[in-house]
Design a protein around this motif. Sequence first.
Motif, PDB file in Angstrom:
ATOM      1  N   VAL A 233      42.963  47.999  34.772  1.00 37.37           N
ATOM      2  CA  VAL A 233      41.813  47.958  33.871  1.00 37.37           C
ATOM      3  C   VAL A 233      42.078  48.983  32.776  1.00 37.37           C
ATOM      4  O   VAL A 233      42.149  50.189  33.045  1.00 37.37           O
TER       5      VAL A 233
ATOM      6  N   ASN B  76      43.467  39.126  31.271  1.00 37.99           N
ATOM      7  CA  ASN B  76      42.117  39.167  31.827  1.00 37.99           C
ATOM      8  C   ASN B  76      41.923  38.119  32.914  1.00 37.99           C
ATOM      9  O   ASN B  76      42.205  36.929  32.731  1.00 37.99           O
ATOM     10  N   GLY B  77      41.437  38.598  34.073  1.00 40.08           N
ATOM     11  CA  GLY B  77      41.129  37.697  35.178  1.00 40.08           C
ATOM     12  C   GLY B  77      42.329  37.328  36.032  1.00 40.08           C
ATOM     13  O   GLY B  77      42.173  36.699  37.076  1.00 40.08           O
TER      14      GLY B  77
ATOM     15  N   GLY C  27      44.248  41.843  35.899  1.00 39.09           N
ATOM     16  CA  GLY C  27      43.401  42.950  35.488  1.00 39.09           C
ATOM     17  C   GLY C  27      42.520  42.561  34.322  1.00 39.09           C
ATOM     18  O   GLY C  27      42.286  41.376  34.081  1.00 39.09           O
ATOM     19  N   TYR C  28      42.050  43.576  33.580  1.00 42.02           N
ATOM     20  CA  TYR C  28      41.171  43.333  32.435  1.00 42.02           C
ATOM     21  C   TYR C  28      41.420  44.386  31.358  1.00 42.02           C
ATOM     22  O   TYR C  28      41.673  45.551  31.652  1.00 42.02           O
TER      23      TYR C  28
ATOM     24  N   TYR D 271      39.214  46.154  28.358  1.00 39.09           N
ATOM     25  CA  TYR D 271      37.805  46.302  28.023  1.00 39.09           C
ATOM     26  C   TYR D 271      37.647  46.965  26.660  1.00 39.09           C
ATOM     27  O   TYR D 271      38.557  47.625  26.164  1.00 39.09           O
TER      28      TYR D 271
ATOM     29  N   GLU E 209      31.815  46.695  29.729  1.00 41.87           N
ATOM     30  CA  GLU E 209      32.940  45.840  30.101  1.00 41.87           C
ATOM     31  C   GLU E 209      33.816  46.524  31.152  1.00 41.87           C
ATOM     32  O   GLU E 209      34.341  45.865  32.051  1.00 41.87           O
TER      33      GLU E 209
ATOM     34  N   GLN F 205      31.961  46.225  34.492  1.00 49.03           N
ATOM     35  CA  GLN F 205      31.994  44.847  34.979  1.00 49.03           C
ATOM     36  C   GLN F 205      33.386  44.489  35.509  1.00 49.03           C
ATOM     37  O   GLN F 205      33.516  43.775  36.516  1.00 49.03           O
ATOM     38  N   SER F 206      34.423  44.990  34.848  1.00 48.17           N
ATOM     39  CA  SER F 206      35.797  44.723  35.286  1.00 48.17           C
ATOM     40  C   SER F 206      36.052  45.307  36.674  1.00 48.17           C
ATOM     41  O   SER F 206      36.635  44.649  37.546  1.00 48.17           O
TER      42      SER F 206
ATOM     43  N   SER G  88      34.099  43.355  39.305  1.00 43.80           N
ATOM     44  CA  SER G  88      34.717  42.045  39.551  1.00 43.80           C
ATOM     45  C   SER G  88      35.930  42.172  40.464  1.00 43.80           C
ATOM     46  O   SER G  88      36.093  41.399  41.416  1.00 43.80           O
TER      47      SER G  88
END
Length: 382
Positions: free
Chosen positions: A309, A322-323, A326-327, A329, A334, A337-338, A341
Amino acid sequence: MKILLTTDTFSPSINGVVISVKNLYKELTKRGHEVRILTLSFTGYSYKEGDIYYLRSFDARIYPGARGTFSYKNRFIKEIIKWSPDIVHSHTEFCTLIHAKYIKKRLRLPHIHTYHTMYDDYLCYIFKGKLISKRRAMTIIKKLIGSVDEIITPTQKAKGSLNAYGINRPISIIPTGIDLSRFTIENQYTEKIKGIRNNIGIKEKDKVLIFLGRLGKEKNIDEIIMNVKELNQELDIKMLIVGGGPYMDNLKKMVNELGLEERIVFTGMVPPEEVPLYYSLANIFVTASTSETQGLTYIEALASGLPVVCRYDEAAEGLVINGTNGYMYNNKEEFKQSIKSLISKSGDIQELRGKAKNSVERFSLDVFASEVEKLYLRHIVF
């Protein structure tokens, strides 16, 4: 081929440039090339150790860890010229770059340079940010590397930075490779990992975030700490901050003032061989840095099976998906939320780890060395 690598920073320092030069030396040698390294000594004298020439240097006090040298008519330079390399490949922009230019001129060699550092984010360290402006830094970098035959950058972000400086030399993007096999933890490390857990107070059931790297202001770790404080109101998580650097005391003070001593653990510097063990303690790698040229620790984390992240950064485009692994932001919400998730997917841990590992196979040492070798051959006339 006879290949000379030059760098102002080398062992015992630990940073991205040192790792890159060591890996390149190792892989090129494995491919049958004769490789030597010219660097600066941390002692008061010059010496040679195997294929490595150390020139005596002094603490330049320009920024933490910077070295300078007056050894420009050193006997080792004469020895290198007599050895007669086919190509010189510089990795830092200052002292040993001058040596590289001198050797290139004397032997009429092709000169390749790898641009590792985004200096815009490090000007605060150079005479405490009071002397060199961003515009002045651009002029200096252009003057230093604007005459080499070709430049290597690890990402499009770094290439774009050099284009903005007005550098018109050929630029090739070759991501720095790492030894991916280091980050596969075997069963024999189980007891050692348990010992580390006990020493730093991390339980096996804890959900752990990790930042690993140099603790500098430009890494923006303050932002992660503030995000973790808010996140702990909703989730029961801990964080490891692994590494040392000039901003460590500031970060420790911040953690104490926020009352997060039980939640955020500083380990300090750890031996390079233990770095994979610390990754194995965590569930997610986190960073808010936007100063990376490539982000080697991102690749290490992914190779360890950790999702990443990170704050949006051009250097991570194509690396952090993303998804998938990882993510990236853009703001606090964000980030939170990452993390939520990824923690909610912890039941699918094997799938998460598999995706993370698979996403970095292109950063292997073999691929790295092969691409650099091809670039050399484009410039050398035998």
